[in-house]
Design a protein around this motif. Structure first.
Motif, short mmCIF file in Angstrom:
data_model
loop_
_atom_site.label_atom_id
_atom_site.label_comp_id
_atom_site.label_asym_id
_atom_site.label_seq_id
_atom_site.Cartn_x
_atom_site.Cartn_y
_atom_site.Cartn_z
N ILE A 182 0.87 -1.18 0.00
CA ILE A 182 0.00 0.00 0.00
C ILE A 182 0.90 1.22 0.00
O ILE A 182 1.89 1.27 0.73
N VAL A 242 -4.54 7.30 0.72
CA VAL A 242 -4.16 6.08 0.03
C VAL A 242 -4.06 6.35 -1.47
O VAL A 242 -5.02 6.80 -2.10
N ALA A 243 -2.87 6.11 -2.03
CA ALA A 243 -2.63 6.41 -3.44
C ALA A 243 -2.63 5.17 -4.30
O ALA A 243 -3.09 5.20 -5.44
N MET A 244 -2.12 4.03 -3.79
CA MET A 244 -2.00 2.81 -4.59
C MET A 244 -2.23 1.60 -3.68
O MET A 244 -1.78 1.57 -2.53
N ILE A 245 -2.91 0.59 -4.22
CA ILE A 245 -3.11 -0.69 -3.53
C ILE A 245 -2.94 -1.78 -4.58
O ILE A 245 -3.64 -1.76 -5.62
N ALA A 252 -10.30 -1.11 -5.17
CA ALA A 252 -9.92 0.16 -5.80
C ALA A 252 -10.72 1.33 -5.24
O ALA A 252 -10.28 2.47 -5.31
N ASP A 279 -11.10 2.05 -2.29
CA ASP A 279 -10.41 2.59 -1.10
C ASP A 279 -9.32 3.58 -1.47
O ASP A 279 -8.79 4.27 -0.58
N ILE A 280 -8.92 3.65 -2.73
CA ILE A 280 -7.92 4.64 -3.16
C ILE A 280 -8.55 6.02 -3.06
O ILE A 280 -9.66 6.26 -3.53
#
Length: 613
Positions: free
Chosen positions: A311, A319-322, A334, A336-337
């Motif tokens: 993450i 949050v930028a990337m998962i 996605a 949650d980004i």
């Protein structure tokens, strides 16, 4: 409790730990059971088995239970004399040990709704100028109760909550908004709130002052030892620990030295544990041989396909990337980004990440969290090693933070097998060694045996001398503890006698006596009042006098009561028609005076009543 009740109670504690991540198993069982029964009585539930069914069916009950168990009682400058000692003695010594540009780290553990953390902020902002405070001070405020933390983050309080704040500090550090007092926003950024379980979560490190008041007393002895070891680890050299008035460090005296026992202030003992300093070197990136265009989609695909859960958050914790592995492991998607990290369950389960993220941002160095167990319902336990890495640009500016979850379950299983095999090998080796020693002993000469016995005798003599020295030290410590115990017993007896005398004095009055506070709630209800009105003290105390069902015409007495609230010397008298406990109307003489507090102010009113014939 019976064996059946005890088993049901333990099952309830394990359910709370496994489903909500709140581990009460280290709490003192008697206190914990009493509080839970109190909440069960409110909800009309008789047994722990029934209460477990209610918790499984209703999520609303959890909030009420946690409020009852955790007892989030706090206030600004609670125990003023202790805070004055912190301000006059501890803070000047702390600042003297730090260079003018060195950071200052404070941890308020068990911060509840935040008053304690903001008290620390006001003291430090007064000692430093406001600009230096904003640049140098970090106050980490943690608690187990998410609802209390939500209240703390808002930093808004009513007039009653800020009553204990000195007027100059109230004017300087609070803004009035819609009748409430809001802590200054520019200083509030220095106070970082986060969820932390002192029993199982990693402590915040290199702390100059650690405030943990009235938290240890709810834990059993074994859990206290574990938590104290973590608090000791958290303190910087010469760091100070500030406990609650009801808590004593009867153990770990080798790790903490008393600064002021009366106010429960201790300092990390010099040399109690070696400090490990880890330096992180940043190597300059190698120059590229050429520029390649169109690599952004490739990088995103590679990140998403990585078999290691990862993450990435921005510098403001968005949050930028998962990647896909993180989505599968922690139930993310996605959607949650773009959310804040603290709003995701992964920020505090399986381990509290926010403190590590903040540390990585502030200190620009990586953190590694080992042996983190994660188990979701219906699945086997998984073990992670978590790396929290700051992402910085070429000018050492913070771009974000990468959180990587390495699955080390296989290593863990292999390690367990190695440990098991090693144990078997050790047992076999010990058996072989024992046989070899027996053969060597048979072949040894008598003189060699005598020499060994003489050497052993010298070692035993040395050990005996050491034991005698330890025994003398233990005896000295025991004498000191006896002295402390005698003093506490004597004070406890005096307090008990005083309370008994006052209770007897109040109940010996033939006149009815009622004491109410400024909120019109009953504080005292003597035996004369019980005889007069037919209400027991247990029914009356704590209730608003106007809501009690008895024959006293309260509305006719409100002018006398109001006068007593504002005039300390006021003595009012009235004769009213009342109805006694037998339903008979009679003339009642009522005398109303102000009820003085120890500080010389009116804290309520005192009503004396008798039949006027």
């Amino acid at each position: 409790m019976s064996d059946q009740e005890d088993a049901s109670f333990e099952a309830l504690l394990h359910y709370l730990r496994d489903t909500r991540g709140v581990d009460f198993t280290g709490y003192k069982r008697t206190s914990l059971a009493r509080r839970m029964r109190h909440q069960m009585d409110r909800s009309g539930i008789a047994t722990f088995d029934e209460y477990l069914d209610v918790l499984q069916a209703s999520s609303d009950e959890f909030a009420a239970l946690f409020d009852t168990v955790l007892i989030n009682v706090t206030s600004f400058f609670r125990d003023p004399t202790a805070w004055q000692f912190i301000r006059d003695e501890v803070m000047p010594a702390l600042l003297a040990r730090r260079a003018p540009d060195e950071p200052i780290r404070i941890w308020s553990a068990g911060c509840a709704s935040g008053q304690e953390a903001f008290t620390l902020a006001m003291i430090l902002a007064d000692d430093l100028d406001v600009e230096a405070f904003r640049h140098r001070v970090k106050i980490y405020a943690t608690d187990l109760d998410e609802q209390a933390l939500t209240h703390a983050r808002a930093a808004t309080y009513d007039a009653k909550a800020v009553a204990s704040v000195p007027e100059p500090l109230l004017t300087k550090y609070f803004d009035q908004v819609n009748g409430r007092y809001v802590f200054r926003k520019d200083l509030r950024r220095a106070v970082i709130f986060g969820r932390n379980d002192l029993v199982k979560d990693a402590p915040i490190s290199r702390v100059d002052l650690l405030v943990c008041r009235n938290t240890l007393m709810y834990l059993n002895a074994e859990t206290q030892r574990k938590v104290l070891s973590r608090l000791h680890f958290a303190l910087a050299p010469e760091g100070v620990l500030f406990l609650g008035h009801a808590e004593m460090l009867l153990s770990h005296t080798d790790k903490f030295a008393p600064v002021d026992l009366k106010h429960r202030i201790f300092q990390r003992a010099p040399g109690s544990q070696s400090e490990l300093n880890r330096a992180v070197t940043h190597e300059a990136p190698s120059p590229r041989q050429g520029n390649l265009s169109g690599l952004a989609p490739l990088r995103e695909l590679a990140f998403g396909a990585s078999p290691v859960a990862q993450i990435v958050v921005t510098g403001d914790d968005t949050v930028a990337m998962i990647n896909r592995q993180a989505e599968q492991s922690f139930g993310l998607s996605a959607r949650d980004i773009g959310r804040l990290l603290r709003d995701l369950e992964v920020s505090y389960r399986p381990v509290e990440l926010r403190a590590y993220v903040e540390q990585a941002k502030v200190e620009r160095r990586s953190a590694r969290i080992q042996e983190v167990e994660w188990q979701r319902a219906g699945t086997d336990a998984v073990w992670f090693e978590i790396h929290v890495n700051p992402l910085v640009d070429a000018q050492n500016g913070l771009v974000g933070v990468s959180i990587v979850f390495f699955d080390v379950t296989a290593n863990r299983i292999l390690l367990d097998k190695v440990v098991q095999t090693n144990g078997q090998l050790e047992a076999a080796y010990e058996e072989l060694q024992s046989t070899n020693e027996e053969l060597e002993t048979t072949n040894e000469e008598l003189q060699s045996t005598v020499e060994e016995l003489e050497t052993t005798n010298e070692e035993l003599q040395s050990t005996n001398e050491e034991l005698e020295t330890m025994n003398e030290e233990l005896q000295s410590t025991n004498d000191e503890l006896h002295t402390i115990n005698d003093t506490l017993r004597e004070r406890s007896g005096e307090l008990h006698d005083a309370r008994t005398f006052l209770a007897s004095l109040v109940d010996s009055m033939t006149m009815g006596m009622i004491v109410i506070d400024r909120e019109m709630q009953v504080v005292e209800w003597n035996r004369g009042s019980e005889e007069l009105w037919g209400l027991r003290s247990e029914e009356a105390v704590g209730a608003t006098i106007g809501n009690l069902d008895f024959g006293l015409p309260v509305d006719e007495l409100k002018p006398l009561i109001g006068n007593a609230f504002v005039d300390l010397d006021a003595v009012g008298e009235a004769r009213v028609t009342a109805v006694n406990r037998r339903g008979r109307h009679f003339q009642l003489r009522v005398v109303c005076t102000s009820f003085r507090s120890p500080t010389g102010t009116s804290s309520g009113a005192l009503l004396l009543m008798e039949d006027a014939g």
